[in-house]
Design an enzyme around this catalytic site. Structure first.
Site: not given
Ligand SMILES: *Cc1c(COP(=O)(O)O)cnc(C)c1O
Length: 404
Positions: A121, A198, A201, A224, A362
């Site tokens: 992302h 990260d 997701q 999320k 993104c």
């Molecule tokens: C949504 C997402 C982000 C960003 O999250 P924010 O809540 O906008 O800071 C980063 N990495 C992944 C894989 C995402 O799905």
């Protein structure tokens, strides 16, 4: 087992109509919907206990502080962190990544290497590029295959004594690929590099165990996984959080302040300058409880059923191509209709009440890899149904008819 009727009744927005049609919400990878208990937690906080935390001697301030710290403990248990102060409450994934990327400025030197995966992302690419600009470190990329899987053999070749940091998402938001993060972490540790995963997701679908993963940093956003926007976590191993300097200066993060010298507070407050999103933090804890009450195994099994069903039905449409066909995949389907721009498909679906994401998600480097401007992305959650997928499929067919 998922009691789908009961679950759907808990999400007030699922009763809404959009453009005169019942809402079919398939943009869960962008943000999830919120159950009533989470909405109630926010309303209750502002209606009954609103006060600033960690400062006041008065009763409400203490009640608010206790509720906020209780949320931290819930998160500690959920992610299985060793210590509650290893859970830093932030504004979300992006904020968490920036705390680490900025903190590493003083720990890197020219010629050091940072490895990121090709499936990232933007929020997991740009902060590292900025870090490289500041330090003279070099960014290397683990390439991906056409199926959307990371080339782990190339990863091994990229690793060396020079590698100081490795970053990967746990699940790709654009393609749904579930990455082999345990292997990524172990191989990085073998050369002495730190790893940030990260989990933005992944957390809506699986429950990560940070100790079992032995990960150095793990980040996620509440919104999320059924929680509110503007709040998230940075998990860091205690020794790493101690090594990193604070990200922002301000109230709450200090021990003593004089004009000559300030000493910083201990963890977690060192990274939590200023008044945080108190209601958001408390509601994050409630969302975690809610997700656990549904059960992550149930969620994963049910979403997998939706993924298999949706993939099968969509592939029956001639000229439809799915991007991201990894063996291990979460309930995300990124696709295009031959000769038709994803935006046009998304607009027609919207008129039918179906919310999907269109564009690069993104993750422009992934779109460049496939040489496409973007995709239509349908991402499912445990409150979606096969009937809703039928509405999506009918809508895609209709879009195809109208646009070709
Ligand atoms: C949504 C997402 C982000 C960003 O999250 P924010 O809540 O906008 O800071 C980063 N990495 C992944 C894989 C995402 O799905």
């Amino acid at each position: 087992m998922i009691d789908i009727q009961k679950i759907r009744a808990e999400f007030p927005i699922l009763k809404e109509q959009v453009n005169g049609k019942p809402l079919v919400y398939f943009d869960n990878a962008a943000t999830s919907q919120k159950p009533q208990v989470v909405i109630d937690a926010i309303v209750d906080y502002y209606s009954k206990i609103n006060a600033n935390i960690h400062r006041g001697v008065h009763t409400l301030s203490q009640v608010a502080t206790d509720a906020y710290e209780e949320a931290r403990i819930k998160l500690q248990k959920h992610f299985n962190a060793k210590k509650s102060y290893e859970i830093i409450l932030t504004a979300g994934t992006t904020h968490s990544i920036n705390i680490v990327a900025t903190g590493f400025t003083s720990l890197l030197k020219k010629g050091d290497e940072i490895i990121v995966s090709a499936l990232e992302h933007h929020s997991n690419i740009v902060p590292w590029q900025m870090l490289c600009e500041r330090t003279g470190a070099i960014l290397k990329v683990i390439p991906m295959s056409t199926s959307g899987e990371l080339k782990m053999d190339v990863y091994e070749e990229l690793l060396s004594e020079k590698t100081k940091l490795v970053f990967s998402n746990h699940i790709s938001n654009a393609l749904g690929t579930i990455n082999p993060i345990k292997e990524i972490i172990d191989k990085a540790h073998a050369v002495g590099a730190a790893v940030l995963i990260d989990g933005a997701q992944a957390c809506p679908h699986i429950k990560p165990d940070v100790q079992e993963l032995d990960v150095d940093f793990y980040v996620a956003s509440a919104h999320k996984l059924c929680g509110p926007t503007g709040v998230g976590i940075l998990y860091g191993k205690e020794e790493w959080l101690n090594k990193l300097p604070p990200y922002q200066g301000g109230g709450e993060m200090i021990e003593t302040v004089t004009f000559e010298k300030t000493t910083y507070a201990g963890l977690p407050h060192k990274f939590e300058a200023g008044t945080p999103n108190i209601a958001g933090g408390i509601a994050f804890g409630v969302a975690i409880d809610y997700m656990n009450s549904v059960g992550f195994e149930n969620i994963a099994a049910y979403e997998d059923e939706l993924l298999v069903y949706g993939t099968e039905k969509l592939l029956e449409i001639e000229g439809l191509k799915i991007y991201g066909t990894a063996e291990k995949k979460a309930a995300v389907i990124s696709f295009n209709l031959e000769g038709i721009h994803p935006f046009d498909v998304g607009s027609i679906l919207d008129k039918l009440g179906v919310a999907v994401r269109t564009g690069h998600h993104c993750a422009q480097p992934i779109m460049d890899f496939y040489k496409i401007p973007g995709t239509v992305r349908a991402s499912f959650a445990f409150y979606n149904t096969k009937e809703e997928i039928d509405v999506l499929v009918a809508g895609v067919k209709r879009a195809q008819m109208m646009l070709s």
